[in-house]
Design a protein around this motif. Sequence first.
Motif, PDB file in Angstrom:
ATOM      1  N   ALA A  44     -10.779  14.659   1.918  1.00 27.76           N
ATOM      2  CA  ALA A  44      -9.846  13.646   1.896  1.00 27.76           C
ATOM      3  C   ALA A  44      -9.361  13.348   3.293  1.00 27.76           C
ATOM      4  O   ALA A  44      -9.555  12.141   3.749  1.00 27.76           O
ATOM      5  CB  ALA A  44      -8.756  13.497   0.927  1.00 27.76           C
ATOM      6  N   ILE A  45      -8.823  14.419   3.966  1.00 27.11           N
ATOM      7  CA  ILE A  45      -8.343  14.428   5.249  1.00 27.11           C
ATOM      8  C   ILE A  45      -9.373  13.752   6.329  1.00 27.11           C
ATOM      9  O   ILE A  45      -9.049  13.122   7.045  1.00 27.11           O
ATOM     10  CB  ILE A  45      -7.718  15.719   5.520  1.00 27.11           C
ATOM     11  CG1 ILE A  45      -6.493  15.815   4.757  1.00 27.11           C
ATOM     12  CG2 ILE A  45      -7.548  15.698   6.940  1.00 27.11           C
ATOM     13  CD1 ILE A  45      -6.002  17.429   4.810  1.00 27.11           C
ATOM     14  N   ARG A  46     -10.705  14.505   5.959  1.00 20.77           N
ATOM     15  CA  ARG A  46     -11.764  14.139   6.992  1.00 20.77           C
ATOM     16  C   ARG A  46     -11.958  12.581   6.925  1.00 20.77           C
ATOM     17  O   ARG A  46     -12.041  11.798   7.974  1.00 20.77           O
ATOM     18  CB  ARG A  46     -12.947  14.938   6.496  1.00 20.77           C
ATOM     19  CG  ARG A  46     -14.307  14.432   7.558  1.00 20.77           C
ATOM     20  CD  ARG A  46     -15.664  14.488   6.937  1.00 20.77           C
ATOM     21  NE  ARG A  46     -15.618  13.704   5.610  1.00 20.77           N
ATOM     22  CZ  ARG A  46     -15.738  12.333   5.797  1.00 20.77           C
ATOM     23  NH1 ARG A  46     -16.006  11.597   6.833  1.00 20.77           N
ATOM     24  NH2 ARG A  46     -15.992  11.866   4.485  1.00 20.77           N
ATOM     25  N   SER A  47     -11.993  11.975   5.766  1.00 26.10           N
ATOM     26  CA  SER A  47     -12.132  10.467   5.476  1.00 26.10           C
ATOM     27  C   SER A  47     -11.021   9.775   6.277  1.00 26.10           C
ATOM     28  O   SER A  47     -11.122   8.739   6.824  1.00 26.10           O
ATOM     29  CB  SER A  47     -12.216  10.042   3.875  1.00 26.10           C
ATOM     30  OG  SER A  47     -13.380  10.434   3.437  1.00 26.10           O
ATOM     31  N   LEU A  48      -9.752  10.291   6.086  1.00 23.89           N
ATOM     32  CA  LEU A  48      -8.680   9.651   6.884  1.00 23.89           C
ATOM     33  C   LEU A  48      -8.573   9.541   8.232  1.00 23.89           C
ATOM     34  O   LEU A  48      -8.359   8.679   8.982  1.00 23.89           O
ATOM     35  CB  LEU A  48      -7.412  10.329   6.407  1.00 23.89           C
ATOM     36  CG  LEU A  48      -6.954   9.907   4.922  1.00 23.89           C
ATOM     37  CD1 LEU A  48      -5.610  10.938   4.513  1.00 23.89           C
ATOM     38  CD2 LEU A  48      -6.680   8.553   4.570  1.00 23.89           C
ATOM     39  N   HIS A  49      -9.190  10.933   8.677  1.00 23.99           N
ATOM     40  CA  HIS A  49      -9.413  10.927  10.404  1.00 23.99           C
ATOM     41  C   HIS A  49     -10.552   9.911  10.673  1.00 23.99           C
ATOM     42  O   HIS A  49     -10.369   9.062  11.822  1.00 23.99           O
ATOM     43  CB  HIS A  49      -9.782  12.328  10.962  1.00 23.99           C
ATOM     44  CG  HIS A  49      -8.486  13.259  10.608  1.00 23.99           C
ATOM     45  ND1 HIS A  49      -7.540  12.969  11.524  1.00 23.99           N
ATOM     46  CD2 HIS A  49      -8.498  14.271  10.206  1.00 23.99           C
ATOM     47  CE1 HIS A  49      -6.697  13.990  11.232  1.00 23.99           C
ATOM     48  NE2 HIS A  49      -7.230  14.752  10.310  1.00 23.99           N
ATOM     49  N   GLU A  50     -11.594   9.485   9.992  1.00 24.68           N
ATOM     50  CA  GLU A  50     -12.596   8.776  10.302  1.00 24.68           C
ATOM     51  C   GLU A  50     -12.007   7.294  10.115  1.00 24.68           C
ATOM     52  O   GLU A  50     -12.367   6.413  11.047  1.00 24.68           O
ATOM     53  CB  GLU A  50     -13.754   8.813   9.238  1.00 24.68           C
ATOM     54  CG  GLU A  50     -14.623   9.964   9.428  1.00 24.68           C
ATOM     55  CD  GLU A  50     -15.163  10.137  11.066  1.00 24.68           C
ATOM     56  OE1 GLU A  50     -15.785   8.950  11.396  1.00 24.68           O
ATOM     57  OE2 GLU A  50     -15.207  11.194  11.552  1.00 24.68           O
ATOM     58  N   LEU A  51     -11.163   7.004   9.124  1.00 24.23           N
ATOM     59  CA  LEU A  51     -10.596   5.818   9.147  1.00 24.23           C
ATOM     60  C   LEU A  51      -9.751   5.484  10.186  1.00 24.23           C
ATOM     61  O   LEU A  51      -9.751   4.445  10.947  1.00 24.23           O
ATOM     62  CB  LEU A  51      -9.888   5.598   7.818  1.00 24.23           C
ATOM     63  CG  LEU A  51     -10.603   5.373   6.566  1.00 24.23           C
ATOM     64  CD1 LEU A  51      -9.683   5.832   5.317  1.00 24.23           C
ATOM     65  CD2 LEU A  51     -11.394   4.078   6.236  1.00 24.23           C
ATOM     66  N   GLU A  52      -9.040   6.372  10.710  1.00 29.51           N
ATOM     67  CA  GLU A  52      -8.190   6.223  11.879  1.00 29.51           C
ATOM     68  C   GLU A  52      -8.954   5.853  13.053  1.00 29.51           C
ATOM     69  O   GLU A  52      -8.451   5.200  13.746  1.00 29.51           O
ATOM     70  CB  GLU A  52      -7.223   7.552  11.811  1.00 29.51           C
ATOM     71  CG  GLU A  52      -6.264   7.407  13.011  1.00 29.51           C
ATOM     72  CD  GLU A  52      -5.442   8.480  13.161  1.00 29.51           C
ATOM     73  OE1 GLU A  52      -4.223   8.332  13.689  1.00 29.51           O
ATOM     74  OE2 GLU A  52      -5.795   9.612  13.247  1.00 29.51           O
ATOM     75  N   LYS A  53     -10.020   6.628  13.244  1.00 26.42           N
ATOM     76  CA  LYS A  53     -10.710   6.399  14.547  1.00 26.42           C
ATOM     77  C   LYS A  53     -11.240   4.994  14.731  1.00 26.42           C
ATOM     78  O   LYS A  53     -11.338   4.194  15.795  1.00 26.42           O
ATOM     79  CB  LYS A  53     -11.928   7.482  14.519  1.00 26.42           C
ATOM     80  CG  LYS A  53     -11.706   8.717  14.726  1.00 26.42           C
ATOM     81  CD  LYS A  53     -13.001   9.628  15.007  1.00 26.42           C
ATOM     82  CE  LYS A  53     -12.943  11.078  14.356  1.00 26.42           C
ATOM     83  NZ  LYS A  53     -14.173  11.498  14.387  1.00 26.42           N
ATOM     84  N   MET A  54     -11.795   4.645  13.433  1.00 26.01           N
ATOM     85  CA  MET A  54     -12.154   2.992  13.234  1.00 26.01           C
ATOM     86  C   MET A  54     -10.967   2.095  13.544  1.00 26.01           C
ATOM     87  O   MET A  54     -11.456   1.083  14.232  1.00 26.01           O
ATOM     88  CB  MET A  54     -12.930   2.849  12.045  1.00 26.01           C
ATOM     89  CG  MET A  54     -14.245   3.610  11.615  1.00 26.01           C
ATOM     90  SD  MET A  54     -15.106   2.996  10.319  1.00 26.01           S
ATOM     91  CE  MET A  54     -14.152   4.123   9.138  1.00 26.01           C
ATOM     92  N   GLN A  55      -9.959   2.320  13.053  1.00 28.75           N
ATOM     93  CA  GLN A  55      -8.756   1.562  13.351  1.00 28.75           C
ATOM     94  C   GLN A  55      -8.365   1.578  14.801  1.00 28.75           C
ATOM     95  O   GLN A  55      -8.194   0.324  15.268  1.00 28.75           O
ATOM     96  CB  GLN A  55      -7.752   2.010  12.416  1.00 28.75           C
ATOM     97  CG  GLN A  55      -6.517   0.994  12.202  1.00 28.75           C
ATOM     98  CD  GLN A  55      -5.470   1.464  11.302  1.00 28.75           C
ATOM     99  OE1 GLN A  55      -4.891   2.500  11.492  1.00 28.75           O
ATOM    100  NE2 GLN A  55      -5.108   0.524  10.375  1.00 28.75           N
ATOM    101  N   VAL A  56      -8.149   2.719  15.258  1.00 31.71           N
ATOM    102  CA  VAL A  56      -7.848   2.840  16.739  1.00 31.71           C
ATOM    103  C   VAL A  56      -8.851   2.262  17.510  1.00 31.71           C
ATOM    104  O   VAL A  56      -8.385   1.299  18.473  1.00 31.71           O
ATOM    105  CB  VAL A  56      -7.629   4.150  17.062  1.00 31.71           C
ATOM    106  CG1 VAL A  56      -7.394   4.449  18.394  1.00 31.71           C
ATOM    107  CG2 VAL A  56      -6.452   4.739  16.262  1.00 31.71           C
TER     108      VAL A  56
END
Length: 88
Positions: A44-56
């Motif tokens: 779940a944390i990995r998915s959040l990091h991926e979402l953050e990368k895309m957002q940034v």
Amino acid sequence: MNFFKSDLPKAKKEIDCYNYCANNAVRKLNDEKFGEAAAYLENAIRSLHELEKMQVSKENADHHMFELEKIRGQQYVNKVIFDLRSRL
């Protein structure tokens, strides 16, 4: 959602993955299967990091486009001033 249009399918998959993992982590925690719960939380944390990368990435691109538009605007103003001065 603040993502590039091209990232929307990937973002949707990451959100679905996050929800799946978070829900299963709770189930495993309730079953006292702590190692399995931890594995789901890590995913779940990995998915959040991926979402953050895309957002940034999108936020950075938006910021740079805004800065370029400001520069273009200033260039236009400078040209108008130059043209007015050359008429004097």
